[in-house]
Write an enzyme that holds these catalytic residues in place. Structure first.
Site, PDB file in Angstrom:
ATOM      1  CD  GLU A  59      -1.742   1.254   3.184  1.00 41.40           C
ATOM      2  OE1 GLU A  59      -0.958   1.829   3.968  1.00 41.40           O
ATOM      3  OE2 GLU A  59      -2.751   0.630   3.565  1.00 41.40           O
ATOM      4  CG  ASP A 120      -4.848  -1.319  -0.582  1.00 44.82           C
ATOM      5  OD1 ASP A 120      -4.338  -2.445  -0.462  1.00 44.82           O
ATOM      6  OD2 ASP A 120      -4.841  -0.476   0.347  1.00 44.82           O
TER       7      ASP A 120
END
Length: 382
Positions: A59, A120
């Site tokens: 991330e 993500d």
């Protein structure tokens, strides 16, 4: 859209530069040399002090790549930083799906925990590569656009439900698992502005389908579970078909607040609003605006009253009575889509421009500052 009105554009640009310089000083760490290119490797640290300063997650690498590409007009070292961040990510591959990054470095445990992917992180790595291609073009040591296509293809193979066409929590999720499966997404993985660009870059319209399915899940949750607030839960179950989606229960994956608006879903107003701001998408605009309007009415336009987590009906969670830019700044991006939200936007921006906290808060805050100040953009590339 509306923009912050209490500060000039020159001041907003200065604020972004200052936030970036502080973020870079606190969280960007050298990590050796890349054997193939000789370039310095960089990683984004999860904190300023031990033990978190020694940890990097995918991330953070993705966030860092997006930030570096967007800040190239300010930072003459941005391209070197970007390349080093990407090469570090590429040098720590996921064990299951070639092309993705393992979600945590170092691994959580000797038996390989942390070696799989998180949606993500790789999503922003791909988006960062697309921005880098638009910013610096071809001809460098890294073929940005081709690398982006490689990551996008790996995401489709390993991290998109084959029937649901929704993001999986990671490529470790079995499509037919009893608990985590292809109908149990994380709301903060709904990135419609990314997906629309990926459809153009990859030439695969499946990404438009993914964007629309995510939007349908949000519609169902806002209609059936948060009609007054529009707030979304960290984790979702029964999302295939989207109309049946509902919040996960406590301890579904991370903790007691898995079905609440907490430290995953706090990114949603920003992520959804970007699709409205960049693409003029009416559906995403309405979804983000619903959250912004509720916030404005519940706080009276005072960002100091924003709590660090809510139940979906807007009740503050236990222990949430403190200010966090992570919960405030994403609402600022959504407030740009609220015609009556000028005071709310100005209040949120006023705190975002000077607040410094820790890795997660500061990184999301910087990305939201880029949007609120008009310095965020994307590109479908050629």
């Amino acid at each position: 859209m509306i923009r912050p009105s209490a500060f000039t554009q020159e001041q907003q640009d200065t604020d972004v530069r200052a936030a970036y310089d502080a973020w870079k000083k606190d969280y960007v760490k050298e990590a050796g040399k890349d054997a193939a290119t000789g370039k310095t490797l960089y990683r984004i640290a999860m904190g300023k002090t031990a033990p978190k300063v020694e940890v990097t997650v995918s991330e953070g690498q993705g966030y860092g790549m997006v930030i570096a590409a967007l800040m190239a007009g300010h930072d003459p070292e941005a391209r070197g930083l970007f390349d080093g961040l990407f090469l570090f990510a590429k040098g720590h591959p996921d064990k299951r799906t070639p092309g993705l990054m393992q979600w945590r470095v170092p691994l959580e445990s000797p038996d390989g925990g942390g070696g799989t992917s998180a949606f993500d992180g790789d999503a922003d790595i791909a988006q960062g590569l697309i921005l880098a291609h638009a910013q610096w073009g071809k001809g460098g040591a890294i073929a940005y656009l081709e690398e982006a296509k490689r990551v996008i293809a790996a995401q489709l193979k390993g991290c998109i439900g084959p029937q649901s066409r929704l993001p999986l929590l990671g490529n470790w999720v079995a499509s037919d698992g009893k608990k985590s499966n292809q109908s149990t997404p994380r709301s903060s993985d709904f990135l419609p502005s990314h997906f629309r660009v990926w459809a153009k870059v990859s030439g695969d319209p499946v990404w438009n389908t993914v964007a629309e399915n995510c939007s349908a899940v949000v519609d169902a949750l806002q209609k059936n579970h948060s009609p007054d607030t529009g707030l979304l839960p960290d984790f979702i179950i029964n999302a295939d078909p989207p109309s049946a989606a509902k919040p996960a229960g406590p301890k579904f994956l991370e903790g007691e607040h898995d079905g609440a608006y907490f430290y995953n879903a706090g990114r949603d107003p920003w992520r959804l609003a970007l699709d409205g701001l960049l693409n003029g998408n009416a559906r995403s605009t309405a979804q983000a605006r619903k959250m912004a309007v509720w916030l404005r009415r519940s706080t009276g336009g005072d960002s100091g009253k924003i709590k660090a987590g809510y139940k979906l009906d807007g009740t503050p969670l236990p222990g949430s009575d403190y200010f966090s830019s992570f919960f405030s700044s994403p609402f600022g991006v959504a407030a740009m889509l609220d015609p009556e939200g000028q005071a709310m936007l100005d209040s949120i921006y006023g705190k975002a421009r000077s607040t410094r906290q820790s890795y997660y808060e500061d990184t999301v805050n910087l990305l939201c500052l880029l949007a609120m100040s008009g310095n965020y953009w994307d590109s479908p590339a050629e």
